[in-house]
Enzyme design. Structure first.
Site, mmCIF file in Angstrom:
data_model
loop_
_atom_site.group_PDB
_atom_site.id
_atom_site.type_symbol
_atom_site.label_atom_id
_atom_site.label_comp_id
_atom_site.label_asym_id
_atom_site.label_seq_id
_atom_site.Cartn_x
_atom_site.Cartn_y
_atom_site.Cartn_z
ATOM 1 N N HIS A 1 60.268 49.330 42.255
ATOM 2 C CA HIS A 1 58.989 49.099 41.609
ATOM 3 C C HIS A 1 58.400 47.758 42.004
ATOM 4 C CE1 HIS A 1 61.032 52.011 38.978
ATOM 5 N NE2 HIS A 1 59.830 52.526 38.872
ATOM 6 N N GLY B 1 48.119 49.797 33.524
ATOM 7 C CA GLY B 1 48.545 50.685 32.457
ATOM 8 C C GLY B 1 47.772 50.448 31.175
#
Length: 581
Positions: free
Chosen positions: A217, A404
């Site tokens: 990630h 997000g």
């Protein structure tokens, strides 16, 4: 650097749509991801995998005969929501139970666990096996804390092949657990990856240096070394993996192993083959027999320049499953039998009808107007600070917090507007916003904000105007829900470090007789101070934990965004002149 995109917040959805258009003979689109477009054996176990987007071929590219039955696909580097996982699992279910498998990351665990509970409540036999192959992310004593990287593939494939062989849900779960226990990986990176719309990579490595122990990630490595030759890199990777043998394997000599030499995004196949030449020689020197090696891109990290090596220690059963045929958009092995395509009626992804909104009382409807204004203010402050939130998150995490939060806040605001227009009371409006935020944002923050808003909604209700006491009780319920759900405590360097002082201060101020506006403003100041102080903490949870020292001097992104949000709401309450009191 990523150059081809439209709206960065829509990148994952547009990518999935294009992927399905290109591979419709193998996969079909459902809400939350993809499932097979071919018929599976009735009453067989469905293997459902998933995680954030940005890792292709994982996860959607591994759906097809001989491999996964479905994949829940979240936003870039963010876990899919519980609703997405549930939707995919429901569509993939063949009647023999569902096995969920994914990398061991906090957001994925939260959302997949919620989906599992919902499936079980509906009578579906659902099991979970998380992948924990990355030896760099925790010690052998705490291997349950390890994250999943390229070793995802060995677990997914073993479980899926067991399903294809007609194994029961008990035995598919057993095989997946064994595959995970016998898989070990380690990776390196030469440069970081850059998400769509970002100007800089999530992390950088000095010229001529290599980060050892990176995740998938964009997490920085655990240490840096000079970039070795291809042979030198092979020596490092093989040496690290042979230093830790799985339980039950006394020595390497005489063992059989599956091998994955995985490119993380920007390392070319030709380079991988040069490295693999030395890897193969080293494994042979150690007395190992290599079975069906895989060299190429299997689990990537967008455009990261990096490599990982995985060893899958086989027994007879696992070797059968490792060799078993598969045919997916991105992974093919051997020859599978012809599968029937599903017809249009079977491939229809039912869309839930819009929920009927029962009007709230006039007092609650009036409060809903204020709640909507607060959510609009939250959206505005997140939009304004999204880049900064991503930058903070990238210091030791994956840099997805800003995007997000944007996706979540936008969805929450849209849902709240719709609910308010239909006459919703404040509880219904907050529940609508909570579900939309959790579903659209995904990731840990999406799950936690969904929990918070729902807890607050439950205390304020739809039948009366909220009071300072009911709002304080709702915030306390939200804190309890967050700590129960995420397991974080004060000092872990998470959002909880800001939530707890906010909650305690709000309750104390309300107990003295302060109105909601004054009490909330004082509590927001306490949260802001606490969020600032997280810069002095070392993270003890989440993706930042393996890189604790890198985050020293930088506040926690979740705590910082929480403080921004409660301050923005304080402004709304002040402007309303205490009308909610």
């Amino acid at each position: 650097m990523t150059r081809l995109f439209n709206d960065p917040t829509e990148f994952a959805d547009e990518m999935i749509d294009g992927f399905v258009a290109a591979n419709h003979l193998q996969v079909r689109r459902v809400s939350g991801g993809v499932v097979r477009s071919t018929r599976s054996t009735p009453d067989s176990v469905a293997v459902v995998i998933g995680g954030g987007s940005g890792h292709y071929p994982a996860f959607g590219g591994l759906v097809g005969q001989g491999l996964a039955h479905g994949a829940a696909m979240g936003n870039l580097f963010a876990s899919p929501s519980a609703g997405q996982v549930y939707s995919v699992a429901t569509a993939a279910n063949n009647g023999g139970g569902v096995l969920l498998s994914y990398g061991n990351y906090a957001g994925d665990v939260l959302h997949f666990t919620q989906a599992q509970e919902k499936l079980r409540n509906e009578g579906v036999d659902c099991r979970t096996v998380t992948v924990t192959d990355d030896i760099a992310s925790a010690s052998i004593a705490e291997k349950h804390k390890r994250r999943g990287i390229a070793g995802d593939l060995t677990v997914f494939k073993a479980a899926a092949a067991a399903s294809e062989a007609g194994y029961s849900i008990d035995d598919v779960e057993r095989v997946a657990i064994l595959a995970n226990e016998r898989t070990r990986s380690i990776g390196v990176a030469f440069t970081g990856c850059t998400l769509p719309g970002a100007d800089t990579p999530l992390f950088t490595v000095p010229e001529g240096r290599m980060a050892v122990g990176m995740g998938i990630h964009g997490e920085p490595g655990l240490r840096e070394t000079d970039v070795p030759s291809a042979d030198g890199l092979a020596d490092l990777l093989v040496g690290e993996l042979l230093a830790e043998l799985p339980d039950g394997i006394g020595q390497a000599d005489g063992q059989r192993v599956g091998v994955i030499l995985n490119g993380l995004g920007s390392v070319k196949y030709e380079e991988l083959f040069v490295v693999y030449k030395r890897v193969a020689a080293l494994l042979e020197e150690a007395g190992l027999t290599v079975v069906d090696p895989e060299v190429g891109e299997l689990v990537t990290s967008f455009d990261m320049a990096g490599v990982s090596l995985t060893l899958f220690w086989l027994d007879d059963e696992l070797e059968t499953f490792w060799r078993a045929p598969a045919d997916t958009p991105a992974y093919r092995k051997g020859s599978v039998g012809a599968a029937e395509q599903m017809d249009e009626a079977e491939m229809h992804d039912s869309v839930a009808t819009a929920a009927v909104v029962e009007p709230g009382s006039p007092e609650s409807q009036a409060a809903a107007v204020t709640a909507l204004a607060a959510i609009e203010a939250v959206l505005a402050v997140i939009e304004e600070n999204a880049d900064e939130l991503g930058r903070i998150d990238a210091v030791a995490g994956d840099g997805d917090h800003g995007v997000g939060m944007q996706r979540g806040a936008r969805a929450a605001a849209a849902a709240a507007r719709d609910a308010q227009a239909k006459g919703a009371g404040v509880e219904t409006l907050l529940v609508s916003a909570a579900d939309a935020w959790a579903d659209r944002a995904g990731g840990t923050s999406g799950a936690l904000w969904g929990v918070m808003l729902r807890a607050l909604a439950g205390e304020v209700g739809d039948t009366a105007a909220p009071t300072a006491e009911s709002v304080s009780a709702g915030v306390t319920a939200a804190r309890t829900g967050i700590q129960s759900f995420g397991k974080a405590e004060v000092g872990d360097k998470t959002m909880v470090d800001a939530i707890v002082p906010f909650t305690d201060t709000l309750a104390a101020e309300v107990a003295t007789g302060k109105g909601l506006t004054a009490a909330w403003s004082t509590a927001a100041d306490a949260a802001t101070a606490a969020a600032r102080e997280t810069a002095d903490l070392l993270p003890r949870m989440g993706r930042a934990r393996p890189h604790a020292e890198k985050s020293l001097g930088t506040p926690d992104a979740g705590a910082h965004s929480f403080a921004l949000i409660v301050q923005s709401i304080a402004v709304v309450l002040t402007a309303e002149k205490g009308e909610t009191e």
